[in-house]
Enzyme design. Structure first.
Site, PDB file in Angstrom:
ATOM      1  N   HIS A 140       0.811  -1.024  -0.234  1.00  0.00           N
ATOM      2  CA  HIS A 140      -0.006  -0.242   0.169  1.00  0.00           C
ATOM      3  C   HIS A 140       0.969   1.185  -0.011  1.00  0.00           C
ATOM      4  O   HIS A 140       2.006   1.465   0.588  1.00  0.00           O
ATOM      5  CB  HIS A 140      -1.008   0.125   0.684  1.00  0.00           C
ATOM      6  CG  HIS A 140      -2.122  -1.034   0.922  1.00  0.00           C
ATOM      7  ND1 HIS A 140      -3.184  -0.921   2.091  1.00  0.00           N
ATOM      8  CD2 HIS A 140      -1.942  -1.996   0.104  1.00  0.00           C
ATOM      9  CE1 HIS A 140      -4.080  -1.419   1.927  1.00  0.00           C
ATOM     10  NE2 HIS A 140      -3.718  -2.776   0.104  1.00  0.00           N
ATOM     11  N   GLU A 142       0.826   3.674   1.754  1.00  0.00           N
ATOM     12  CA  GLU A 142       1.486   4.161   3.216  1.00  0.00           C
ATOM     13  C   GLU A 142       2.248   3.131   3.518  1.00  0.00           C
ATOM     14  O   GLU A 142       3.131   3.583   4.308  1.00  0.00           O
ATOM     15  CB  GLU A 142       0.130   4.051   4.778  1.00  0.00           C
ATOM     16  CG  GLU A 142      -1.425   4.397   3.966  1.00  0.00           C
ATOM     17  CD  GLU A 142      -2.205   3.998   3.600  1.00  0.00           C
ATOM     18  OE1 GLU A 142      -1.577   3.433   2.413  1.00  0.00           O
ATOM     19  OE2 GLU A 142      -3.177   3.394   3.530  1.00  0.00           O
ATOM     20  N   CYS A 168      -5.909   1.297   5.950  1.00  0.00           N
ATOM     21  CA  CYS A 168      -7.074  -0.061   5.704  1.00  0.00           C
ATOM     22  C   CYS A 168      -7.089  -0.627   6.678  1.00  0.00           C
ATOM     23  O   CYS A 168      -5.062  -0.164   7.970  1.00  0.00           O
ATOM     24  CB  CYS A 168      -6.816  -1.421   4.592  1.00  0.00           C
ATOM     25  SG  CYS A 168      -4.953  -1.505   4.808  1.00  0.00           S
ATOM     26  N   CYS A 171      -2.942  -1.312   7.784  1.00  0.00           N
ATOM     27  CA  CYS A 171      -1.777   0.389   7.843  1.00  0.00           C
ATOM     28  C   CYS A 171      -2.163   0.971   9.175  1.00  0.00           C
ATOM     29  O   CYS A 171      -1.131   1.761   9.788  1.00  0.00           O
ATOM     30  CB  CYS A 171      -2.677   1.223   6.732  1.00  0.00           C
ATOM     31  SG  CYS A 171      -1.732   0.323   5.046  1.00  0.00           S
TER      32      CYS A 171
HETATM   33  N1  LIG Z   1      -5.403   3.259   1.962  1.00  0.00           N
HETATM   34  C1  LIG Z   1      -5.009   2.518   0.744  1.00  0.00           C
HETATM   35  C2  LIG Z   1      -6.001   1.251   0.260  1.00  0.00           C
HETATM   36  C3  LIG Z   1      -5.930   0.835  -0.547  1.00  0.00           C
HETATM   37  N2  LIG Z   1      -4.601   1.388  -0.609  1.00  0.00           N
HETATM   38  C4  LIG Z   1      -4.045  -0.354  -2.400  1.00  0.00           C
HETATM   39  C5  LIG Z   1      -4.513  -1.602  -2.129  1.00  0.00           C
HETATM   40  C6  LIG Z   1      -5.095  -1.704  -3.773  1.00  0.00           C
HETATM   41  O1  LIG Z   1      -3.651  -1.898  -4.230  1.00  0.00           O
HETATM   42  C7  LIG Z   1      -5.874  -0.523  -4.526  1.00  0.00           C
HETATM   43  C8  LIG Z   1      -7.364  -1.048  -4.269  1.00  0.00           C
HETATM   44  O2  LIG Z   1      -7.442  -1.122  -2.582  1.00  0.00           O
HETATM   45  P1  LIG Z   1      -8.714  -1.815  -2.067  1.00  0.00           P
HETATM   46  O3  LIG Z   1      -8.940  -3.301  -3.133  1.00  0.00           O
HETATM   47  O4  LIG Z   1      -9.858  -1.404  -1.495  1.00  0.00           O
HETATM   48  O5  LIG Z   1      -9.559  -0.848  -3.925  1.00  0.00           O
HETATM   49  P2  LIG Z   1     -10.962  -1.549  -4.651  1.00  0.00           P
HETATM   50  O6  LIG Z   1     -11.739  -1.961  -4.220  1.00  0.00           O
HETATM   51  O7  LIG Z   1     -11.368  -0.128  -5.807  1.00  0.00           O
HETATM   52  O8  LIG Z   1     -10.735  -2.609  -5.658  1.00  0.00           O
HETATM   53  P3  LIG Z   1     -11.257  -3.854  -5.797  1.00  0.00           P
HETATM   54  O9  LIG Z   1     -12.660  -3.822  -7.047  1.00  0.00           O
HETATM   55  O10 LIG Z   1     -10.367  -4.761  -7.046  1.00  0.00           O
HETATM   56  O11 LIG Z   1     -11.914  -4.787  -4.393  1.00  0.00           O
HETATM   57  O12 LIG Z   1      -5.085   0.281  -3.674  1.00  0.00           O
HETATM   58  C9  LIG Z   1      -3.826   1.999  -0.806  1.00  0.00           C
HETATM   59  O13 LIG Z   1      -2.268   1.224  -1.345  1.00  0.00           O
HETATM   60  N3  LIG Z   1      -3.709   2.375   0.086  1.00  0.00           N
END
Ligand SMILES: Nc1ccn([C@H]2C[C@H](O)[C@@H](COP(=O)(O)OP(=O)(O)OP(=O)(O)O)O2)c(=O)n1
Length: 260
Positions: A140, A142, A168, A171
């Site tokens: 991620h 962060e 998340c 993190c």
């Molecule tokens: N605080 C965060 C939250 C997420 N991510 C990154 C992790 C993944 O590489 C990307 C997507 O995260 P999610 O799976 O939550 O997002 P989506 O719902 O858009 O993806 P999907 O539809 O594939 O579930 O973002 C991040 O770097 N920092």
């Protein structure tokens, strides 16, 4: 004219100021950050950023989230780009970086900083792993910013994380453990449990000041401030007509990641 006079000569100094403003506007447009009516406000929507030395001004906070959003375009996740920057307010009276803050680190969701091309598979190669966690090797934003920071986080300094997506559950402990005291973020995915990644801990974080990017609560509007969070990307919840450039992609291809 010698270079020494470049900054003081009125004509060039005006030119420099105009260019700085222009670059600021272009960066805001490229990052898809609205110019007006949006900012970082405390999550309970009751108070705006106080004019207190403890906090950064809206202008500086906006500048920092623009940096994070521009970084998000560098993502290696094919779907969603996330960017993070960490700044600290140092003890020294000397004003150095953005808004007198010291740069600590930055990152985006990608393979760990320093990894080589094709060192990791893009997706898990077993079907059952893939269903659980598609991009296990992408860390991620962060995590990249904290792990590969260029300076230590000092306990006596106010340290701020600007991240384009809600931190998340994995993190949140890292952010707290690293000694970050202020988080500026959006409420995308907040309080959601999406299986392989959940966003439930952010709301329960008590010992860190949290600011959420949203419409200025003092502006009366038919749209709820919580719904119109001013962010642009596939999770954006503001009405389509409010910002024409809502879906801002890195490339004009269908597979381009959105910036979140
Ligand atoms: N605080 C965060 C939250 C997420 N991510 C990154 C992790 C993944 O590489 C990307 C997507 O995260 P999610 O799976 O939550 O997002 P989506 O719902 O858009 O993806 P999907 O539809 O594939 O579930 O973002 C991040 O770097 N920092």
């Amino acid at each position: 004219m010698g270079l020494g006079n470049f900054c003081v000569e009125p004509y060039f100094s005006n030119l420099r100021n105009n260019m700085t403003e222009l670059v600021g506007v272009l960066a805001a447009v490229a990052a898809g950050v609205p110019q007006h009516h949006y900012g970082f406000y405390r999550e309970n929507f009751a108070s705006t950023l106080p004019p207190d030395a403890k906090y950064v001004s809206q202008e500086v906070a906006r500048h920092c989230i623009i940096q994070a959003r521009l970084l998000a375009y560098r993502t290696e996740d094919p779907k969603v780009g996330v960017g993070a920057v960490i700044w600290a307010r140092g003890q020294s009276a000397v004003c150095r970086g953005t808004g007198c803050l010291d740069f600590v680190g930055c990152g985006y969701n990608a393979y760990p900083a320093g990894s080589h091309y094709a060192e990791y598979p893009q997706m898990d190669n077993k079907q059952e792993d893939r269903q659980r966690r598609k991009y296990r090797y992408i860390i991620h934003a962060e995590q990249n910013a904290i792990t590969f920071r260029s300076q230590n986080i000092k306990p006596d300094e106010l340290t701020m994380l600007f991240v384009t997506k809600c931190p998340c559950d994995e993190c949140v402990p890292l952010i707290r453990g690293a000694g970050i005291t202020h988080i500026y973020t959006s409420d995308h995915d907040r309080d959601k449990d999406k299986g392989d990644i959940s966003y439930l801990r952010f709301s329960t974080l008590k010992d860190i000041s949290k600011f959420v990017w949203q419409r200025n609560p003092s502006i009366s509007s038919g749209t709820s401030s919580h719904l119109a969070n001013g962010c642009i990307g596939k999770h954006s919840r503001q009405p389509e007509q409010e910002y024409g450039n809502k879906k801002l992609c890195t490339k004009n291809t269908r597979a381009s990641p959105t910036v979140s």
